[in-house]
Each structure stands twice: as structure tokens, then as C-alpha cells.
Design an enzyme around this catalytic site. Structure first.
Site, mmCIF file in Angstrom:
data_model
loop_
_atom_site.group_PDB
_atom_site.id
_atom_site.type_symbol
_atom_site.label_atom_id
_atom_site.label_comp_id
_atom_site.label_asym_id
_atom_site.label_seq_id
_atom_site.Cartn_x
_atom_site.Cartn_y
_atom_site.Cartn_z
ATOM 1 C CG ASN A 79 -0.289 -0.232 2.509
ATOM 2 O OD1 ASN A 79 0.929 -0.070 2.615
ATOM 3 N ND2 ASN A 79 -1.047 -0.588 3.528
ATOM 4 N NE ARG A 111 1.605 1.444 12.461
ATOM 5 C CZ ARG A 111 1.220 1.339 11.179
ATOM 6 N NH1 ARG A 111 0.811 2.402 10.508
ATOM 7 N NH2 ARG A 111 1.218 0.162 10.571
ATOM 8 C CD GLN A 146 -4.835 3.582 14.081
ATOM 9 O OE1 GLN A 146 -4.251 4.522 13.618
ATOM 10 N NE2 GLN A 146 -5.058 2.496 13.373
ATOM 11 C CG HIS A 163 -4.627 3.868 9.974
ATOM 12 N ND1 HIS A 163 -3.880 3.070 10.793
ATOM 13 C CD2 HIS A 163 -3.960 3.915 8.798
ATOM 14 C CE1 HIS A 163 -2.802 2.664 10.144
ATOM 15 N NE2 HIS A 163 -2.843 3.156 8.918
HETATM 16 P P1 NAD Z 1 10.127 0.617 4.520
HETATM 17 O O1 NAD Z 1 10.585 -0.529 5.313
HETATM 18 O O2 NAD Z 1 10.189 0.526 3.035
HETATM 19 O O3 NAD Z 1 10.936 1.911 4.940
HETATM 20 C C1 NAD Z 1 11.175 2.255 6.266
HETATM 21 C C2 NAD Z 1 12.354 3.198 6.303
HETATM 22 O O4 NAD Z 1 12.477 3.716 7.625
HETATM 23 C C3 NAD Z 1 13.676 2.519 5.954
HETATM 24 O O5 NAD Z 1 14.331 3.238 4.943
HETATM 25 C C4 NAD Z 1 14.448 2.570 7.278
HETATM 26 O O6 NAD Z 1 15.833 2.715 7.092
HETATM 27 C C5 NAD Z 1 13.851 3.799 7.918
HETATM 28 N N1 NAD Z 1 14.027 3.858 9.365
HETATM 29 C C6 NAD Z 1 13.723 2.918 10.294
HETATM 30 N N2 NAD Z 1 14.052 3.350 11.521
HETATM 31 C C7 NAD Z 1 14.570 4.578 11.364
HETATM 32 C C8 NAD Z 1 15.101 5.532 12.261
HETATM 33 N N3 NAD Z 1 15.181 5.300 13.577
HETATM 34 N N4 NAD Z 1 15.554 6.693 11.753
HETATM 35 C C9 NAD Z 1 15.494 6.926 10.415
HETATM 36 N N5 NAD Z 1 15.002 6.072 9.520
HETATM 37 C C10 NAD Z 1 14.544 4.912 9.993
HETATM 38 O O7 NAD Z 1 8.649 0.922 5.019
HETATM 39 P P2 NAD Z 1 7.500 1.725 4.263
HETATM 40 O O8 NAD Z 1 6.737 0.793 3.394
HETATM 41 O O9 NAD Z 1 8.060 2.955 3.674
HETATM 42 O O10 NAD Z 1 6.557 2.074 5.507
HETATM 43 C C11 NAD Z 1 7.018 2.885 6.558
HETATM 44 C C12 NAD Z 1 6.014 2.916 7.684
HETATM 45 O O11 NAD Z 1 4.852 3.593 7.256
HETATM 46 C C13 NAD Z 1 5.508 1.541 8.131
HETATM 47 O O12 NAD Z 1 6.382 0.912 9.027
HETATM 48 C C14 NAD Z 1 4.209 1.889 8.766
HETATM 49 O O13 NAD Z 1 4.389 2.233 10.129
HETATM 50 C C15 NAD Z 1 3.737 3.115 8.000
HETATM 51 N N6 NAD Z 1 2.635 2.800 7.069
HETATM 52 C C16 NAD Z 1 1.447 3.431 7.253
HETATM 53 C C17 NAD Z 1 0.380 3.127 6.425
HETATM 54 C C18 NAD Z 1 -0.970 3.823 6.564
HETATM 55 O O14 NAD Z 1 -1.967 3.309 6.085
HETATM 56 N N7 NAD Z 1 -1.022 4.982 7.189
HETATM 57 C C19 NAD Z 1 0.525 2.154 5.420
HETATM 58 C C20 NAD Z 1 1.766 1.576 5.241
HETATM 59 C C21 NAD Z 1 2.817 1.890 6.088
#
Ligand code: NAD
Length: 401
Positions: A156, A294, A323, A342
């Protein structure tokens, strides 16, 4: 070590209970009724989940699993318990956990698998996130118990990136008050223009440039803005050059330069309350914050204070903690926000993708086949995803807001 006794990819035998925790189709209608209460289409009632079979992520359609089980003759191998009832000692979740081998849950309606619940779930082998983000599972407990945690990575990310850009525009162009004027029969241009700006030339930074963060940067490039990012890992030089994006080695440096900050990292102990009073105070006065990652990455009350004191010009996002958000959650009523429940990652397009991913994960598990590497968060007693820092990420979460 008890973990070494867990067979890695042994195929399962006997009938396994799969607990599927989803939101109700009618819940979706409830939100529609609140937002669109004047629309005769919705006020006639009905049940979105029953009417629209493409809302796969609700209880009524159960990710298409009942049909898939039937088509694949898996009735003797999988017993499905599908519910939205997850709160309280007598909830279906609490009652089913002891027999469940698999728990499937969604960030939009998370089944929080904390220490206590994992303890109770004696037969649990696999926790699947129908979507992206596995922070609702205590990863430390999952590691200790040898429970595999998997999500449908990438399913997503476009949906969320689009939502981020939409919410940024909603804030910067002052869309919500303008829309409210139309609904209320008003016409006061100066009142709206007072806080309406263009995106062009603004400095916009993303905290994390993973799948979503990178897509946000790509979508913003044509707006002729100045792009910034911070991440634990650096993007390829060629991508940085193509996007003309400036790298920051820490969040503090990024927030000091940006007019708009978007948060796109996972929630784990390193990022929990990353945006606390101190970090928010470093943000530029009059800047905007957009968070679809989050809710707990932000200190709830520090944000409210920053908006009320006019330090921040506006806030948008779609993630809350816990949530569903309580009716009196202070973010609902704070000034100058453009929040939604959300749903950014659960568009109809996204649902089709993550429902397919859940079936793929289940099928691999049933047949003792390895999972796609990018789907795995915890495997064989270790956090294996780069997104969740090994070590720290296994400590579980502390704060309650
Ligand atoms: P991803 O794994 O592709 O990317 C996550 C990135 O965060 C990575 O590049 C990682 O290096 C970085 N990261 C992790 N910890 C870090 C820190 N302490 N400091 C800096 N960078 C850090 O994940 P994604 O697909 O891009 O999703 C990211 C987040 O978005 C998910 O974990 C989820 O919490 C959230 N999300 C929300 C929805 C929604 O419906 N609102 C949907 C999907 C994902």
C-alpha cells in the site's frame, strides 16, 4: 535453546486455527455517515462491506479467505475465526487466542499482540499484517517464542504516498476551512487566504526514505520544491541527484530547515515519541507536520501544545494511538488539523494487493515453503527487517499515548 527446536519451514499438519481480526463493513459506513451525513445515498444506510465485495479488509469479506479456502480445498486444514471484537477479556480475540496458530490483523484495526496476549497464544506460529507495519506485535516476545512475523511489504505504499501529498496540500492551501465555508453557506475569501499558500519553493523533508518516503519525494518533485530526507540508510547517489534531494544525518538538522515535515519511518523504540516537545520546538515556527506512519511517533500532548501555541501552523495524518481513536482524543478537536481515520493504506487498490499477499504468505506457510524475504519482520527468533533495528526494536513499546 528452545528456538533451535523450532523446525524452520516444516509444513503444517492437522487443522490450524486462523484468527482474522478486521474492521466491520458497517464501521466504514458509520464513518461515512458522520462525514457525509447530508448525503441521501449514505443516510439510507446499508452496509458498505456487504454492498462492496472489493472492501476485502472488513469482516464481511474476510480478505477473500473463505472463497480461497473453498477453491483450494483447505477446509480440513484451516479453520477461520473472523472478527472485529478485540477489546476486553470476553472478546472473541481473547477467547480464540489460545487455539490460534495464525493471527492476521491490520494496522487500520490492529489486534495488539502484547506480551500478555502472546503468552496466552500458546499455539501461535505466524502473525501476518494485512498491510504494512508490524508495530502492533511485541517483536521481542515474538522472537522469544519463535513466532514468525510477516507483512505484505510494498502493498500500500503508493496509496500512502498519495495520501501524504493530499494532506500536505490540504494543510498548505488551507483546504479544510475553505470546504467548511461551502458546507456552511459562507463566502469569506480573506478568511481562507489568510493561511493559504503554495507548495512551490517550500522546503519539504521526509523522516525516512524507504518505500513510502521515496515515493513521496518522487511525487513532490514536479511541484518545484526543495527536497530533504533523513534515514538510517542513504539513498543511491543517482537517486539523490535525480531528485535533487538533500541528505541529513539526523532528524534535528532536517526539521530546522523544513517548512513541511512528513514522517515515514516505522514505529519502534528508537522512533517512539521521536517528535517530543524538544524535537517539535526545533521545527521552524509556522511549519507543518504530516504523519501517516504511526501515531506514537509523536508525543500526543506536545503536538497539541505546539498547535495551540501557534508554533506549528498545521498537522495532518491518519494514524492514532490506540486505534480506533477514542471520541475525546485531543487530536480530533485541536485547531488547524486535516486528520482522517486510518485509511490511507486501505484504498480498494491496496486491499486487492494485500489480500493477495496474505494468501501467498498462508500458502507458503501451509506448504513449508520459504516466505519472500521482504515480507519477513521476525524469523527464526530474530528481527530480520532493516526497517526495525535489531536489538532496540525488540524491546517493545513503553508510552501509553
Ligand atoms: P520501509 O521498510 O520501506 O521503509 C522504512 C524506512 O524507515 C527505511 O528506509 C528505514 O531505514 C527507515 N528507518 C527505520 N528506523 C529509522 C530511524 N530510527 N531513523 C530513520 N530512519 C529509519 O517501510 P515503508 O513501506 O516505507 O513504511 C514505513 C512505515 O509507514 C511503516 O512501518 C508503517 O508504520 C507506515 N505505514 C502506514 C500506512 C498507513 O496506512 N497509514 C501504510 C503503510 C505503512
Amino acid at each position: 535453546n528452545p528456538l533451535t527446536r523450532i523446525p524452520r519451514y516444516a509444513s503444517t499438519s492437522g487443522q490450524q486455527t486462523v484468527l482474522v481480526v478486521l474492521y466491520e463493513g458497517s464501521m466504514l459506513i458509520l464513518y461515512c455517515l458522520i462525514i457525509l451525513k447530508r448525503s441521501s445515498v449514505f443516510s439510507k444506510g446499508g452496509d458498505a462491506g456487504k454492498r462492496n465485495k472489493n472492501i476485502l479488509g472488513c469482516v464481511e469479506n474476510a480478505l477473500g479467505l473463505p472463497k480461497w479456502i473453498k477453491e483450494n480445498n483447505l477446509e480440513n486444514r484451516l479453520k477461520l475465526v473472523v472478527t472485529s471484537d478485540k477489546q476486553g477479556e470476553n472478546s472473541v480475540v481473547e477467547k480464540t487466542l489460545p487455539e490460534a496458530s495464525v493471527v492476521i490483523s491490520q494496522p487500520f484495526w490492529p489486534c495488539y499482540l502484547d506480551n500478555k496476549r502472546i503468552d496466552k497464544a500458546k499455539n501461535l506460529k505466524l502473525a501476518i499484517t494485512a498491510g504494512v507495519g508490524s508495530d502492533h506485535v511485541n517483536l521481542e516476545a515474538a522472537c522469544k517464542r519463535g513466532i514468525t512475523v510477516a507483512e505484505v511489504s510494498g502493498s500500500n505504499v503508493v496509496s500512502v504516498a498519495e495520501h501524504v501529498v493530499m494532506q500536505m496540500l490540504a494543510l498548505v492551501r488551507n483546504f479544510i476551512p475553505a470546504y467548511k465555508q461551502v458546507i456552511n453557506g459562507e463566502w469569506d475569501i480573506a478568511q481562507i487566504a489568510d493561511k493559504a499558500r503554495d507548495l512551490e519553493n517550500k522546503h519539504i523533508g521526509t523522516v525516512a526514505a524507504g518505500r513510502i518516503g521515496l515515493r513521496v519525494l518522487q511525487r513532490l518533485k514536479p511541484f518545484n520544491v526543495h527536497l530533504h530526507y533523513y534515514d538510517k540508510f542513504r539513498l543511491d547517489k543517482s537517486i539523490e541527484k535525480d531528485l535533487n534531494v538533500k541528505y541529513h544525518s539526523n532528524v534535528e538538522s532536517l526539521v530546522k530547515e523544513c517548512d513541511i515535515v512528513t514522517i515515514n519511518c516505522p514505529l519502534h523504540p528508537e522512533t517512539e515519541h521521536m517528535f517530543n516537545k524538544k524535537m517539535i520546538s526545533l521545527m521552524k515556527k509556522g511549519s507543518y507536520l504530516v504523519n501517516t506512519a504511526r501515531g506514537k511517533i509523536i508525543d500526543r500532548d506536545a503536538l497539541v501544545d505546539a498547535i495551540k501555541s501557534n508554533h506549528l501552523e498545521g498537522y495532518a495524518g491518519d494514524v492514532w494511538y490506540p486505534q480506533p481513536a477514542s471520541k475525546d482524543h485531543p487530536w480530533r478537536s485541536m485547531p488547524r488539523h486535516a486528520m482522517t481515520p486510518h485509511y490511507s493504506g486501505t484504498t480498494l487498490d491496496a486491499q486487492a494487493r494485500y489480500a493477495a499477499g496474505v494468501k501467498e504468505i498462508l500458502e507458503n506457510w501451509l506448504n513449508g515453503r520459504p516466505q519472500r524475504e521482504e515480507y519477513l519482520i521476525v524469523d527464526k527468533g530474530r528481527v530480520v527487517s532493516n526497517a526495525y533495528t535489531e536489538g532496540d526494536a525488540t524491546k517493545g513499546h513503553s508510552g501509553n499515548k
